[in-house]
Every structure is written in structure tokens, then in C-alpha cells.
Motif scaffolding. Structure first.
Motif, PDB file in Angstrom:
ATOM      1  N   TYR A   1       0.957  14.251 -23.900  1.00  0.00           N
ATOM      2  CA  TYR A   1       1.969  13.607 -23.067  1.00  0.00           C
ATOM      3  C   TYR A   1       1.253  12.964 -21.886  1.00  0.00           C
ATOM      4  CZ  TYR A   1       1.667  16.881 -19.156  1.00  0.00           C
ATOM      5  OH  TYR A   1       1.238  17.588 -18.063  1.00  0.00           O
ATOM      6  N   SER A   2       1.991  12.154 -21.136  1.00  0.00           N
ATOM      7  CA  SER A   2       1.447  11.563 -19.913  1.00  0.00           C
ATOM      8  C   SER A   2       2.601  11.240 -18.975  1.00  0.00           C
ATOM      9  CB  SER A   2       0.640  10.298 -20.221  1.00  0.00           C
ATOM     10  OG  SER A   2       1.461   9.327 -20.861  1.00  0.00           O
ATOM     11  N   VAL A   3       2.293  11.092 -17.705  1.00  0.00           N
ATOM     12  CA  VAL A   3       3.247  10.580 -16.718  1.00  0.00           C
ATOM     13  C   VAL A   3       2.656   9.295 -16.170  1.00  0.00           C
ATOM     14  CG1 VAL A   3       4.530  11.007 -14.602  1.00  0.00           C
ATOM     15  CG2 VAL A   3       4.007  12.916 -16.145  1.00  0.00           C
ATOM     16  N   ASN A   4       3.342   8.190 -16.380  1.00  0.00           N
ATOM     17  CA  ASN A   4       2.794   6.873 -16.070  1.00  0.00           C
ATOM     18  C   ASN A   4       3.596   6.175 -14.974  1.00  0.00           C
ATOM     19  OD1 ASN A   4       0.895   7.015 -18.319  1.00  0.00           O
ATOM     20  ND2 ASN A   4       2.724   6.839 -19.602  1.00  0.00           N
ATOM     21  N   PRO A   5       2.927   5.422 -14.107  1.00  0.00           N
ATOM     22  CA  PRO A   5       3.646   4.668 -13.071  1.00  0.00           C
ATOM     23  C   PRO A   5       4.227   3.377 -13.643  1.00  0.00           C
ATOM     24  CG  PRO A   5       1.280   4.340 -12.846  1.00  0.00           C
ATOM     25  CD  PRO A   5       1.461   5.308 -13.979  1.00  0.00           C
ATOM     26  N   GLU A   6       5.545   3.277 -13.623  1.00  0.00           N
ATOM     27  CA  GLU A   6       6.200   2.029 -14.030  1.00  0.00           C
ATOM     28  C   GLU A   6       7.198   1.667 -12.936  1.00  0.00           C
ATOM     29  OE1 GLU A   6       7.544   2.009 -18.099  1.00  0.00           O
ATOM     30  OE2 GLU A   6       5.760   3.054 -18.810  1.00  0.00           O
ATOM     31  N   SER A   7       8.478   1.503 -13.280  1.00  0.00           N
ATOM     32  CA  SER A   7       9.470   1.291 -12.231  1.00  0.00           C
ATOM     33  C   SER A   7       9.675   2.570 -11.434  1.00  0.00           C
ATOM     34  CB  SER A   7      10.794   0.841 -12.851  1.00  0.00           C
ATOM     35  OG  SER A   7      11.226   1.781 -13.814  1.00  0.00           O
ATOM     36  N   GLY A   8       9.222   3.672 -12.008  1.00  0.00           N
ATOM     37  CA  GLY A   8       9.176   4.983 -11.394  1.00  0.00           C
ATOM     38  C   GLY A   8       8.234   5.792 -12.268  1.00  0.00           C
ATOM     39  N   PRO A   9       7.979   7.034 -11.944  1.00  0.00           N
ATOM     40  CA  PRO A   9       7.153   7.837 -12.839  1.00  0.00           C
ATOM     41  C   PRO A   9       7.865   8.032 -14.175  1.00  0.00           C
ATOM     42  CG  PRO A   9       8.105   9.192 -11.083  1.00  0.00           C
ATOM     43  CD  PRO A   9       8.409   7.775 -10.740  1.00  0.00           C
ATOM     44  N   VAL A  10       7.161   7.787 -15.261  1.00  0.00           N
ATOM     45  CA  VAL A  10       7.749   7.875 -16.601  1.00  0.00           C
ATOM     46  C   VAL A  10       7.032   8.957 -17.392  1.00  0.00           C
ATOM     47  CG1 VAL A  10       8.100   6.671 -18.798  1.00  0.00           C
ATOM     48  CG2 VAL A  10       8.532   5.481 -16.644  1.00  0.00           C
ATOM     49  N   LEU A  11       7.798   9.969 -17.808  1.00  0.00           N
ATOM     50  CA  LEU A  11       7.279  11.022 -18.668  1.00  0.00           C
ATOM     51  C   LEU A  11       7.313  10.527 -20.105  1.00  0.00           C
ATOM     52  CD1 LEU A  11       6.446  13.927 -19.441  1.00  0.00           C
ATOM     53  CD2 LEU A  11       8.887  14.546 -19.305  1.00  0.00           C
TER      54      LEU A  11
ATOM     55  N   ALA B   1       0.833  -1.198   0.000  1.00  0.00           N
ATOM     56  CA  ALA B   1       0.000   0.000   0.000  1.00  0.00           C
ATOM     57  C   ALA B   1       0.873   1.255   0.000  1.00  0.00           C
ATOM     58  CB  ALA B   1      -0.925   0.000   1.208  1.00  0.00           C
ATOM     59  N   ASN B   2       1.922   1.241   0.812  1.00  0.00           N
ATOM     60  CA  ASN B   2       2.818   2.384   0.865  1.00  0.00           C
ATOM     61  C   ASN B   2       3.492   2.627  -0.482  1.00  0.00           C
ATOM     62  OD1 ASN B   2       2.205   2.892   3.506  1.00  0.00           O
ATOM     63  ND2 ASN B   2       3.967   1.791   4.347  1.00  0.00           N
ATOM     64  N   ALA B   3       3.918   1.545  -1.168  1.00  0.00           N
ATOM     65  CA  ALA B   3       4.573   1.670  -2.471  1.00  0.00           C
ATOM     66  C   ALA B   3       3.626   2.281  -3.485  1.00  0.00           C
ATOM     67  CB  ALA B   3       5.055   0.301  -2.950  1.00  0.00           C
ATOM     68  N   THR B   4       2.368   1.834  -3.446  1.00  0.00           N
ATOM     69  CA  THR B   4       1.365   2.366  -4.373  1.00  0.00           C
ATOM     70  C   THR B   4       1.121   3.843  -4.103  1.00  0.00           C
ATOM     71  OG1 THR B   4       0.310   0.209  -4.530  1.00  0.00           O
ATOM     72  CG2 THR B   4      -0.998   2.108  -5.204  1.00  0.00           C
ATOM     73  N   VAL B   5       1.022   4.177  -2.817  1.00  0.00           N
ATOM     74  CA  VAL B   5       0.816   5.577  -2.440  1.00  0.00           C
ATOM     75  C   VAL B   5       1.999   6.430  -2.888  1.00  0.00           C
ATOM     76  CG1 VAL B   5       0.646   7.173  -0.491  1.00  0.00           C
ATOM     77  CG2 VAL B   5      -0.733   5.085  -0.527  1.00  0.00           C
ATOM     78  N   ARG B   6       3.215   5.908  -2.626  1.00  0.00           N
ATOM     79  CA  ARG B   6       4.408   6.667  -3.000  1.00  0.00           C
ATOM     80  C   ARG B   6       4.476   6.874  -4.517  1.00  0.00           C
ATOM     81  NH1 ARG B   6       6.935   3.455   0.961  1.00  0.00           N
ATOM     82  NH2 ARG B   6       7.856   2.119  -0.649  1.00  0.00           N
ATOM     83  N   MET B   7       4.126   5.834  -5.301  1.00  0.00           N
ATOM     84  CA  MET B   7       4.155   5.959  -6.750  1.00  0.00           C
ATOM     85  C   MET B   7       3.118   6.984  -7.218  1.00  0.00           C
ATOM     86  SD  MET B   7       5.466   5.213  -9.633  1.00  0.00           S
ATOM     87  CE  MET B   7       6.448   3.731  -9.356  1.00  0.00           C
ATOM     88  N   THR B   8       1.920   6.905  -6.653  1.00  0.00           N
ATOM     89  CA  THR B   8       0.872   7.865  -7.011  1.00  0.00           C
ATOM     90  C   THR B   8       1.323   9.293  -6.712  1.00  0.00           C
ATOM     91  OG1 THR B   8      -0.851   6.220  -6.597  1.00  0.00           O
ATOM     92  CG2 THR B   8      -1.526   8.535  -6.621  1.00  0.00           C
ATOM     93  N   GLU B   9       1.960   9.462  -5.544  1.00  0.00           N
ATOM     94  CA  GLU B   9       2.446  10.789  -5.167  1.00  0.00           C
ATOM     95  C   GLU B   9       3.555  11.266  -6.093  1.00  0.00           C
ATOM     96  OE1 GLU B   9       3.586  10.169  -1.137  1.00  0.00           O
ATOM     97  OE2 GLU B   9       1.557  10.543  -0.334  1.00  0.00           O
ATOM     98  N   ALA B  10       4.446  10.337  -6.492  1.00  0.00           N
ATOM     99  CA  ALA B  10       5.546  10.708  -7.379  1.00  0.00           C
ATOM    100  C   ALA B  10       5.032  11.121  -8.748  1.00  0.00           C
ATOM    101  CB  ALA B  10       6.530   9.545  -7.509  1.00  0.00           C
ATOM    102  N   VAL B  11       4.030  10.396  -9.252  1.00  0.00           N
ATOM    103  CA  VAL B  11       3.430  10.739 -10.550  1.00  0.00           C
ATOM    104  C   VAL B  11       2.765  12.110 -10.464  1.00  0.00           C
ATOM    105  CG1 VAL B  11       1.576  10.150 -12.162  1.00  0.00           C
ATOM    106  CG2 VAL B  11       3.142   8.372 -11.365  1.00  0.00           C
ATOM    107  N   GLN B  12       2.013  12.326  -9.390  1.00  0.00           N
ATOM    108  CA  GLN B  12       1.323  13.608  -9.246  1.00  0.00           C
ATOM    109  C   GLN B  12       2.316  14.751  -9.055  1.00  0.00           C
ATOM    110  OE1 GLN B  12      -1.955  14.152  -9.816  1.00  0.00           O
ATOM    111  NE2 GLN B  12      -1.229  16.279  -9.752  1.00  0.00           N
TER     112      GLN B  12
END
Length: 430
Positions: free
Chosen positions: A96-106, A30-41
Motif C-alpha cells: 500500500y502507499s499514501v500519496n499526495p494528490e488533492s489530499g493524502p490518498v490511501l 511552500a506552506n501547501a507543500t509542507v501541509r501535504m507532506t505532514e498530512a501524508v506522514q
């Protein structure tokens, strides 16, 4: 009975530990998902927050063998971005988009020539790099850091690191235009000579369309990759030539002695002097459109033969080109674009001249889309006859890097071909 309860009690700690671990895994996930969502945003927020846009120094290949460019971006919404780059004029808006992969990807996921050109195959980008991989550039980038003062990216394919720096005011429009003007001025020249501190003049190692100089004083030295910037050339790293270490060469405006100006180090120790591109080199390095109405009387005989054979074999010729498409060829677009291919024709500048080439059929067949030898034998071979083994003098009304040239057969002056950089459709009837 006591043994049974004792055994059960011994199991309890293990079961409790196992249960806790599963709870921790769920918390971690859950924390990883939250962190990824936050990084993308965070990436979205930072990119859009600077309304003036961003600038990045872009070396498409991780080995810098194609040199560098400057790209400007302005993220105008959650979906749209305007992109400018110095090889082209103006700017273009795409998605364009920012997508969650191994990290946020522009990802610049909507086609935009100003950035996708660097990742196009050589056959599509004007012949820079290999047919299949071109300059090996990226249009998808892992976002390593996104803050107001910089966005650090890593090319998803190349692994190259680059930094986007914030612009101010109207710099997206004004600064990108100044870079484009500088690049347009630089690309007028395909030949550069090094004037050393001792006054000796030697040819620089340079391939048109690539922003890399070779050191003529040290053939074993690494190629010197650079970007074209207003006021001069900015190099990828420090290089040494003629005893001088530098990472920037300033441009000196034209004088009577140097009609096209020159580039020099801070101490004016040496000069890199541009020269007008020889017209035979300009012809050899570009792809030229051909048409029946621009062929002389000798060539028209063979074009008429080709027209009859192609019609009899149900072959439609939509476009035809001569020149460099990654390799030197006659290039054909057939069947309303469903078939594309080429046949090799060497274009060799005649030694001791700046305006003559010899064209020689090689027999190599290049299948781009569905192109087979049946098209060649079905009529295309007729086009080669008035070209093969002939030496042509090249002339033009334009002084430097002309958009059209006339090829005149030295041995048969009525065997002529006027060719154009712009596309001519329906070449058999134009």
C-alpha cells in the motif's frame, strides 16, 4: 525631468505590491507543500500506530445496490498491509502507499483479492454487477481525517464515505474469522421467505451473491442493503417492513420447525427464513468447468468432432465453462490464455421444478480478449449441439450448494455432463 522622476515614483508602490505578492505566493506554495507532506506522514503514522489493525463497514457502490461487507486491515510497515474481508477466508498481505494528490490518498496498490474483488469487472468477480464495472468499489481513498480513534475515508472513484475504526488485541485475526464464518454460513442459502406477523409466508426479493433484500409487502420500497455480521444482519440504514422499523435482525439458531434458523426483529414480529438453494438456481448462478472425461457417450461424439476441427484450425482449448459469467454462456479460454470469449446460452429453470433446466443457444458472441466468430466456426460450435434445446435434470451427492453436479438429458439419458466449480485444465484430454 521632474515629470520623469514623478512618474517613476508613482510606479514604485505598484512594483512593491507586485513583488510582495510573488513572495506571498512562494510562501503559500511552500506552506501547501509542507501541509501535504505532514498530512501524508500523519496518515502513515496513524495507520501503523495501531498494531491491532482497523475494521471498516464497506458498501462498494454509492447506491448500496450490492449490499455491504466488512474489511479488516493491519498496516504492518510503511509498505505492507494485511487485508481480510468477509467474502473470503483468512487474510492476505500486499503493498500500500499514501500519496499526495488533492489530499493524502490511501492506495492499496498491490493486488489483494480481499479488497480489489469489489472493484473487479463482473466477468472476473463471479458475475456481480456489470461485466465492465462490477460492484464499482474503490481501492484508493482520500484520507479526510486520521486520528487514533478513527480514519475517515472517501472513495476516490465512488465518492462514498467510510470510517476505519481501531481494533484491539488479536481482533484482526479473531474478529475477521468470526465475520467470515457468519458470511460463509449465510451464503449457503439462495432463497428466503418472509413469515409475517399474521403467519403468512411470502418469497423475499433476493438475488444470490448480493446482500440486498426486497420488501415483498411493498414492491415500490427501496432495497434493504445489509452486512452479514456475527449474530445477524446489520442494515445500512433503518428500514420498515410489516409495520416494524429496524436496522438489525438477530439470527435464531435452527429448531425442528426452522431447520436452518431464521432472522427476526427484536420483538419477533416477523421472520426471514432461509431455505436450501434449489439446485437449478445454484447451477444457473455459477460458472462450471467442463471436460471430455466427464461427458456422456452422446456428447463425446460432438466433443471428438470439436477436437478434430480445433486441431485442424490451430486452435488450443485451455478451459471451457458453462453457466453465469455475468451473462449465461459457454465460456472459452483459448491459445494458452491469449484469447477469451463466450457465446450466449440461456439457462432457464423449468417451472414447477427445483432440479431441471432448459439450455438454449442464443447466438450472442462476447469478445473478452481477441475472441471472434472464427473460433466459433473453427470448432467450438460442436460443443453446443448436445446442449441446445435440451432439458436436463440436475443431481448431486451434495445436499446444498454442491461443488459438482450431473446434468442428465431428460429425453436422452445417456446425454450427460458432469461439471465442477473448480477449474479443469486441458478439457479435451481430461
Amino acid at each position: 525631468m521632474k515629470l520623469k522622476y514623478l512618474f517613476f515614483l508613482l510606479l514604485l508602490p505598484a512594483l512593491w505590491i507586485s513583488s510582495c505578492k510573488r513572495d506571498e505566493d512562494r510562501i503559500f506554495d511552500a506552506n501547501a507543500t509542507v501541509r501535504m507532506t505532514e498530512a501524508v506522514q500523519q496518515a502513515y503514522t496513524v495507520l501503523q500506530a495501531n498494531k491491532a489493525g482497523w475494521m471498516m463497514k464497506f458498501y462498494p457502490s454509492s447506491n448500496q445496490e450490492f449490499g455491504g461487507y466488512t474489511i479488516f486491515t493491519k498496516f504492518i510497515s510503511q509498505e505492507e498491509v494485511s487485508v481480510a474481508s468477509d467474502p473470503f477466508s483468512g487474510f492476505k498481505t500486499s503493498t500500500y502507499s499514501v500519496n499526495p494528490e488533492s489530499g493524502p490518498v490511501l492506495s492499496f496498490d498491490g493486488y489483494n483479492k480481499n479488497i480489489h474483488w469489489f472493484s473487479e469487472p463482473g466477468k472476473d468477480n463471479g458475475g456481480i454487477g456489470a461485466d465492465d464495472s462490477g460492484m464499482r468499489g474503490d481501492f484508493e481513498f482520500i484520507v479526510l481525517k486520521a486520528t487514533a480513534d478513527s480514519v475517515v475515508l472517501k472513495g476516490k472513484k465512488s465518492g462514498s464515505h467510510l470510517v476505519m475504526l481501531p481494533l484491539k488485541g488479536d481482533e484482526f485475526e479473531s474478529t475477521s474469522a468470526s465475520y467470515q464464518a457468519a458470511a460463509n454460513k449465510f451464503k449457503q442459502f439462495g432463497v428466503f421467505n418472509l413469515e409475517t406477523k399474521n403467519g403468512e409466508s411470502v418469497a423475499m426479493g433476493y438475488s444470490p451473491k448480493m446482500r440486498v433484500f426486497g420488501n415483498p409487502l411493498d414492491q415500490a420500497a427501496k432495497g434493504m442493503a445489509f452486512r452479514v455480521v456475527p449474530g445477524g444482519l446489520e442494515f445500512y440504514e433503518k428500514y420498515t417492513m410489516d409495520g416494524v422499523t429496524f436496522d438489525f435482525l438477530k439470527y435464531i439458531e435452527p429448531t425442528s420447525t426452522y431447520p436452518y434458523g431464521y432472522y427476526t426483529d427484536n420483538g419477533n414480529t416477523f421472520k426471514i427464513v432461509p431455505e436450501v438453494t434449489p439446485i437449478n438456481l445454484w447451477f444457473k448462478t455459477n460458472l462450471w468447468s467442463m471436460s471430455y472425461s466427464n461427458v456422456g457417450p452422446i456428447g463425446q461424439v460432438y466433443w471428438n468432432n470439436a477436437k478434430s476441427k480445433l486441431k485442424a484450425n490451430g486452435i488450443t482449448l485451455n478451459n471451457m465453462y458453462i453457466g453465469n459469467a455475468g451473462v449465461e454462456v459457454l465460456y472459452y479460454v483459448l491459445q494458452n490464455g491469449a484469447v477469451e470469449g463466450a457465446v450466449g446460452h440461456n439457462i432457464t429453470p423449468v417451472s414447477g421444478t427445483v432440479d431441471q433446466v432448459r439450455i438454449t443457444f442464443t447466438g450472442s458472441l462476447y469478445n473478452v480478449v481477441g475472441f471472434t466468430a472464427a473460433y466459433w466456426t473453427g470448432g467450438l460450435s460442436e460443443f453446443t449441439t448436445p446442449l441446445n434445446g435440451r432439458t436436463f435434470k440436475i443431481t448431486s451427492d451434495e445436499v446444498n450448494e454442491p461443488s459438482s453436479v450431473l446434468l442428465t438429458d431428460v429425453a436422452a439419458p445417456t446425454n450427460t455432463f458432469k461439471v465442477f466449480l473448480k477449474d479443469i485444465n486441458d478439457p479435451l484430454n481430461n
